[in-house]
Design an enzyme around this catalytic site. Structure first.
Site, short mmCIF file in Angstrom:
data_model
loop_
_atom_site.label_atom_id
_atom_site.label_comp_id
_atom_site.label_asym_id
_atom_site.label_seq_id
_atom_site.Cartn_x
_atom_site.Cartn_y
_atom_site.Cartn_z
N ASP A 67 0.94 -1.42 0.19
CA ASP A 67 0.00 -0.19 -0.09
C ASP A 67 0.75 1.37 -0.11
OD1 ASP A 67 1.09 -0.44 2.44
OD2 ASP A 67 -1.03 -0.82 3.29
N ASN A 136 -7.84 -2.84 13.78
CA ASN A 136 -9.35 -3.22 13.32
C ASN A 136 -9.38 -4.49 12.48
OD1 ASN A 136 -8.29 -1.95 11.10
ND2 ASN A 136 -9.51 -0.41 10.98
N HIS A 138 -7.63 -4.76 9.52
CA HIS A 138 -7.06 -4.43 8.31
C HIS A 138 -5.54 -5.26 7.79
CE1 HIS A 138 -4.84 -0.39 9.42
NE2 HIS A 138 -4.05 -1.21 8.98
N GLU A 143 -9.56 -1.96 4.74
CA GLU A 143 -10.32 -1.30 6.10
C GLU A 143 -11.61 -2.51 6.26
OE1 GLU A 143 -8.99 0.05 8.22
OE2 GLU A 143 -8.43 2.08 7.59
C1 GLP Z 1 -0.56 0.25 8.42
C2 GLP Z 1 -0.40 -0.62 7.17
C3 GLP Z 1 -0.56 -2.13 7.57
C4 GLP Z 1 0.19 -2.50 8.69
C5 GLP Z 1 -0.53 -1.77 10.00
C6 GLP Z 1 0.13 -2.06 11.27
O1 GLP Z 1 -1.73 0.58 8.74
N1 GLP Z 1 -0.81 -0.13 6.07
O2 GLP Z 1 0.18 -2.63 6.33
O3 GLP Z 1 0.13 -3.85 8.86
O4 GLP Z 1 -0.07 -0.23 9.76
O5 GLP Z 1 1.18 -1.51 11.63
P1 GLP Z 1 2.11 -1.93 12.81
O6 GLP Z 1 2.95 -2.85 12.40
O7 GLP Z 1 2.82 -0.71 13.23
O8 GLP Z 1 1.21 -2.15 14.14
#
Ligand code: GLP
Length: 259
Positions: A67, A136, A138, A143
């Site tokens: 992304d 959440n 995702h 989402e």
């Molecule tokens: C962002 C990214 C996701 C990632 C998520 C969790 O939203 N787009 O790909 O998995 O954060 O991040 P973290 O690993 O910092 O909890």
């Protein structure tokens, strides 16, 4: 679904890095689907170490990131393009042309989504997709919604996601409100999936993902249907799952492996 339970973040990173190591050794021109966020940082450090020790060669490897925020230049320190360059790509011998990330500056949503799907198609799909998980549920920036998504699309970020990601920005107002993300169908088409999670703040969502209903309201729950998914998470993130003991759902084929 295999669930590897590790003691802490460091062990989670080591175990997940080993799975990626095995993938690159067995197929040096693999297509790796990559993730951003805090969770993969330990893995990227390990991959850099493997490279510096002469144990891994990235020259034939191809990557496709999950992304990118809409509206951020690649040179913006908060963009995922910048993150990938700083945290991994600049330290290893990967060819820049072999790295792919949605272009957040392309305001023509339709053409960017088509371009990125075509890119992944031309690569022959993803061999191993690395995933983190949002609070959440995702994955990528898919989402919670009413249906599972197909290909790359532009998504309006949930309030929970904006709040979780504000730590990377000067203020919450600077967090982009939308992002391009690979679709759920593309993620599910990956040959292998490795999802990582660490910390007690992920315990509820890990439980829902592994033991809850398969629903687009918890996008990661669809992974229960994937044929080769490894969840690598620490004890804190798996706290609620571990409490289920023998009552873990049989259809998930969970095998807990303590490292
Ligand atoms: C962002 C990214 C996701 C990632 C998520 C969790 O939203 N787009 O790909 O998995 O954060 O991040 P973290 O690993 O910092 O909890």
């Amino acid at each position: 679904m295999k669930v590897y339970c590790t003691k802490n973040y460091e062990e989670m990173s080591r175990k997940a890095s080993n799975l990626i190591f095995a993938q690159i050794i067995s197929k040096p021109d693999s297509v790796l689907g990559l993730a951003t966020g805090s969770s993969p940082l330990g893995i990227y450090d390990n991959l850099i170490k493997y490279y510096k020790n002469g144990d891994l060669d990235f020259s034939a490897l191809k990557t496709a990131n999950l992304d990118e925020y809409c509206g951020l230049e690649k040179s913006s320190p908060q963009s995922y393009a910048y993150f990938m360059y700083e945290k991994l790509f600049k330290h290893i011998n990967i060819q820049t042309d072999n790295t792919n990330i949605p272009d957040g500056t392309n305001q023509n949503t339709e053409s960017e989504c088509l371009r990125y799907d075509q890119t992944i198609y031309n690569l022959g799909g993803i061999d191993l997709q690395l995933l983190g998980i949002g609070h959440n549920g995702h994955i990528g920036f898919n989402e919670p919604s009413e249906s599972f998504t197909h290909g790359t699309h532009c998504v309006k970020l949930a309030e929970k996601t904006i709040n979780a990601n504000k730590r990377f920005f000067d203020s919450i107002d600077d967090v982009p409100k939308s992002a391009y993300t690979m679709g759920i169908h593309t993620i599910m088409n990956a040959q292998k999936i490795v999802l990582i999670a660490s910390g007690s703040e992920k315990a509820d969502i890990m439980y829902e993902m592994i033991a809850g209903d398969i629903t687009p309201k918890v996008p990661a729950s669809i992974l229960q249907l994937h044929k080769d998914v490894s969840i690598v998470a620490d004890e804190a993130a798996l706290e609620k799952v571990l409490k289920m003991g023998d009552n873990l759902p049989f259809w998930c084929e969970i095998s807990l492996q303590f490292l």
